[in-house]
Design a protein around this motif. Structure first.
Motif, mmCIF file in Angstrom:
data_model
loop_
_atom_site.group_PDB
_atom_site.id
_atom_site.type_symbol
_atom_site.label_atom_id
_atom_site.label_comp_id
_atom_site.label_asym_id
_atom_site.label_seq_id
_atom_site.Cartn_x
_atom_site.Cartn_y
_atom_site.Cartn_z
ATOM 1 N N VAL A 39 -6.372 6.930 -8.800
ATOM 2 C CA VAL A 39 -5.849 8.278 -9.047
ATOM 3 C C VAL A 39 -6.990 9.266 -8.811
ATOM 4 N N TYR A 40 -6.712 10.339 -8.092
ATOM 5 C CA TYR A 40 -7.692 11.435 -7.982
ATOM 6 C C TYR A 40 -7.015 12.732 -8.416
ATOM 7 N N ILE A 41 -7.615 13.398 -9.409
ATOM 8 C CA ILE A 41 -7.032 14.631 -9.953
ATOM 9 C C ILE A 41 -7.846 15.839 -9.490
ATOM 10 N N THR A 42 -7.191 16.749 -8.789
ATOM 11 C CA THR A 42 -7.824 18.021 -8.440
ATOM 12 C C THR A 42 -7.388 19.024 -9.507
ATOM 13 N N LYS A 43 -8.351 19.400 -10.352
ATOM 14 C CA LYS A 43 -8.045 20.127 -11.590
ATOM 15 C C LYS A 43 -7.987 21.636 -11.363
ATOM 16 N N HIS A 44 -6.910 22.248 -11.772
ATOM 17 C CA HIS A 44 -6.809 23.721 -11.761
ATOM 18 C C HIS A 44 -6.423 24.249 -13.146
ATOM 19 N N ILE A 45 -5.710 23.414 -13.925
ATOM 20 C CA ILE A 45 -5.287 23.823 -15.274
ATOM 21 C C ILE A 45 -6.515 23.766 -16.185
ATOM 22 N N PRO A 46 -6.775 24.836 -16.952
ATOM 23 C CA PRO A 46 -7.939 24.783 -17.846
ATOM 24 C C PRO A 46 -7.758 23.719 -18.928
ATOM 25 N N ASP A 47 -8.854 23.073 -19.334
ATOM 26 C CA ASP A 47 -8.782 22.081 -20.409
ATOM 27 C C ASP A 47 -8.998 22.788 -21.750
ATOM 28 N N LYS A 48 -8.676 22.101 -22.823
ATOM 29 C CA LYS A 48 -8.786 22.643 -24.189
ATOM 30 C C LYS A 48 -8.113 24.008 -24.295
ATOM 31 N N MET B 147 9.473 24.903 -24.815
ATOM 32 C CA MET B 147 8.398 24.699 -23.845
ATOM 33 C C MET B 147 8.853 25.173 -22.464
ATOM 34 N N GLN B 148 7.906 25.698 -21.718
ATOM 35 C CA GLN B 148 8.205 26.248 -20.387
ATOM 36 C C GLN B 148 7.109 25.827 -19.418
ATOM 37 N N SER B 149 7.498 25.250 -18.273
ATOM 38 C CA SER B 149 6.453 24.944 -17.292
ATOM 39 C C SER B 149 6.210 26.157 -16.405
ATOM 40 N N VAL B 150 4.972 26.271 -15.946
ATOM 41 C CA VAL B 150 4.558 27.424 -15.122
ATOM 42 C C VAL B 150 3.939 26.921 -13.819
ATOM 43 N N GLY B 151 3.804 27.854 -12.891
ATOM 44 C CA GLY B 151 3.387 27.500 -11.525
ATOM 45 C C GLY B 151 1.907 27.216 -11.333
ATOM 46 N N LEU B 152 1.165 27.092 -12.414
ATOM 47 C CA LEU B 152 -0.240 26.686 -12.312
ATOM 48 C C LEU B 152 -0.271 25.156 -12.413
ATOM 49 N N TYR B 153 -0.842 24.476 -11.406
ATOM 50 C CA TYR B 153 -0.740 23.010 -11.423
ATOM 51 C C TYR B 153 -2.000 22.312 -10.916
ATOM 52 N N ASP B 154 -2.176 21.070 -11.384
ATOM 53 C CA ASP B 154 -3.179 20.153 -10.838
ATOM 54 C C ASP B 154 -2.515 19.363 -9.715
ATOM 55 N N GLU B 155 -3.328 18.883 -8.746
ATOM 56 C CA GLU B 155 -2.790 17.955 -7.747
ATOM 57 C C GLU B 155 -3.240 16.558 -8.127
ATOM 58 N N VAL B 156 -2.307 15.634 -8.154
ATOM 59 C CA VAL B 156 -2.604 14.265 -8.574
ATOM 60 C C VAL B 156 -2.282 13.320 -7.413
ATOM 61 N N ASP B 157 -3.328 12.743 -6.820
ATOM 62 C CA ASP B 157 -3.172 11.794 -5.702
ATOM 63 C C ASP B 157 -3.164 10.386 -6.267
ATOM 64 N N ILE B 158 -2.112 9.647 -5.963
ATOM 65 C CA ILE B 158 -1.968 8.290 -6.512
ATOM 66 C C ILE B 158 -1.883 7.329 -5.329
ATOM 67 N N THR B 159 -2.751 6.315 -5.330
ATOM 68 C CA THR B 159 -2.783 5.346 -4.234
ATOM 69 C C THR B 159 -2.712 3.940 -4.800
ATOM 70 N N ILE B 160 -1.849 3.126 -4.215
ATOM 71 C CA ILE B 160 -1.818 1.701 -4.563
ATOM 72 C C ILE B 160 -2.941 1.047 -3.753
ATOM 73 N N SER B 161 -3.890 0.398 -4.435
ATOM 74 C CA SER B 161 -5.074 -0.140 -3.742
ATOM 75 C C SER B 161 -4.991 -1.657 -3.632
ATOM 76 N N MET C 62 0.856 -1.193 0.000
ATOM 77 C CA MET C 62 0.000 0.000 0.000
ATOM 78 C C MET C 62 0.890 1.241 0.000
ATOM 79 N N GLY C 63 0.371 2.322 -0.478
ATOM 80 C CA GLY C 63 1.138 3.552 -0.442
ATOM 81 C C GLY C 63 0.373 4.650 -1.142
ATOM 82 N N HIS C 64 0.739 5.867 -0.819
ATOM 83 C CA HIS C 64 0.058 7.024 -1.418
ATOM 84 C C HIS C 64 1.098 8.113 -1.671
ATOM 85 N N ILE C 65 0.907 8.841 -2.752
ATOM 86 C CA ILE C 65 1.802 9.963 -3.048
ATOM 87 C C ILE C 65 0.978 11.052 -3.728
#
Ligand code: C5P
Length: 283
Positions: free
Chosen positions: A89-98, A33-47, A1-4
């Motif tokens: 996986v649970y994604i908390t979305k902040h980056i706009p889609d499309k 390409m340049q990454s910027v400080g706007l991000y999604d949070e991605v919770d990953i759990t081994i179930s 088990m584990g979570h990150i």
């Protein structure tokens, strides 16, 4: 088990050139390409259970294996030959889609990074990039982020000098154009001005933000339908009127960014009236 919990940063294309169509149907790209400080949070759990579950904080976006993050988990488990592992996986979305900001690709890269850590598979950079390439063209860049020149489909990366410190405003117009359709539209036109990638790289190396900003360019702007191109041009003009040093659309759009030395509150308030706006910085 584990979570990150992993951060999945958005990207911008500071320059974007399409060099031509390849025999495999993809296009040969050359893009900074340049990454910027706007991000999604991605919770990953081994179930305990079997299979891959992907849930997301927005009802209108795909779940499970329809989400690129689910595809990434599947490709990772296939590669390490661990089909018995269950992943949530649970994604908390902040980056706009499309938007052309690689939101989905960045979530997918976060899953690949996270699973490599959780399962202690210690894959080499080369192996991780192989998995990324199976998921999508922008995933490789999102695995590392920073400032990179991407070539090939977008998966051949060269790390560059970091972009100088600055403020960035990103405006997301309401429209979106499908990526394959915009590539097809690009194939059907004679391109006018193309980005001066070599000149841009020299300005980046010298840390000359003003010069870099004057060279932001994206060939996809020329392939947009008339109405959408006018929207992009209006946003770019409004950003320049608010003090932007340079502007461009990112990826296949529709988000448009403007780079500023420093944005004060009055300028931020003016830019916010343009619609859906994000203020961020390079990371
Ligand atoms: O690789 P990815 O799935 O992100 O690409 C989405 C679509 O964009 C492809 O199906 C293809 O039509 C187009 N594409 C392309 N050349 C690239 C990247 C993407 O033609 N270098």
């Amino acid at each position: 088990m584990g979570h990150i919990r992993e951060r999945a940063c958005a990207k911008l294309n500071l320059t974007l050139n399409v060099l031509g169509k390849r025999p495999d149907g993809y296009h040969e790209m050359e893009t900074v390409m340049q990454s910027v400080g706007l991000y999604d949070e991605v919770d990953i759990t081994i179930s305990d259970g079997l299979g891959i579950e992907v849930d997301i904080s927005r009802e209108d976006l795909p779940k499970g294996l329809h989400n690129l993050a689910g595809k990434a988990a599947k490709e990772f488990l296939d590669y390490v030959n661990r089909p018995e592992i269950g992943v949530k996986v649970y994604i908390t979305k902040h980056i706009p889609d499309k938007a052309g900001m690689a939101g989905g690709s960045s979530d997918a890269a976060a899953v690949i990074r996270g699973l490599d850590r959780l399962l202690e598979t210690k894959l080499s950079g080369e192996e991780l990039l192989q998995i990324c390439a199976k998921v999508g063209s922008d995933v490789a860049f999102c695995l590392y982020g920073g400032t990179c020149l991407a070539r090939g489909r977008g998966e051949r990366l060269l790390e560059l000098t970091p972009m100088p410190e600055c403020d960035i405003a990103i405006v997301k117009p309401d429209f979106s154009v499908s990526t394959p359709e915009l590539f097809a539209a690009l194939d059907a036109i004679n391109l006018g001005k193309r980005p001066d990638t070599a000149g841009f790289l020299r300005a980046l190396e010298a840390g000359e933000l003003l010069k870099m900003a004057s060279m932001f360019a994206n060939v996809f702007e020329q392939a947009l339908p008339d109405r959408e191109r006018r929207v992009v041009e209006d946003v770019k003009r409004a950003l320049i009127d608010s003090g932007a040093l340079g502007t461009a659309m990112t990826g296949t759009g529709s988000a448009v960014f403007g780079v500023f030395d420093k944005l004060d509150d009055a300028a931020k308030a003016r830019i916010s009236s343009l619609g859906t706006v994000f203020f961020t910085k390079p990371v």
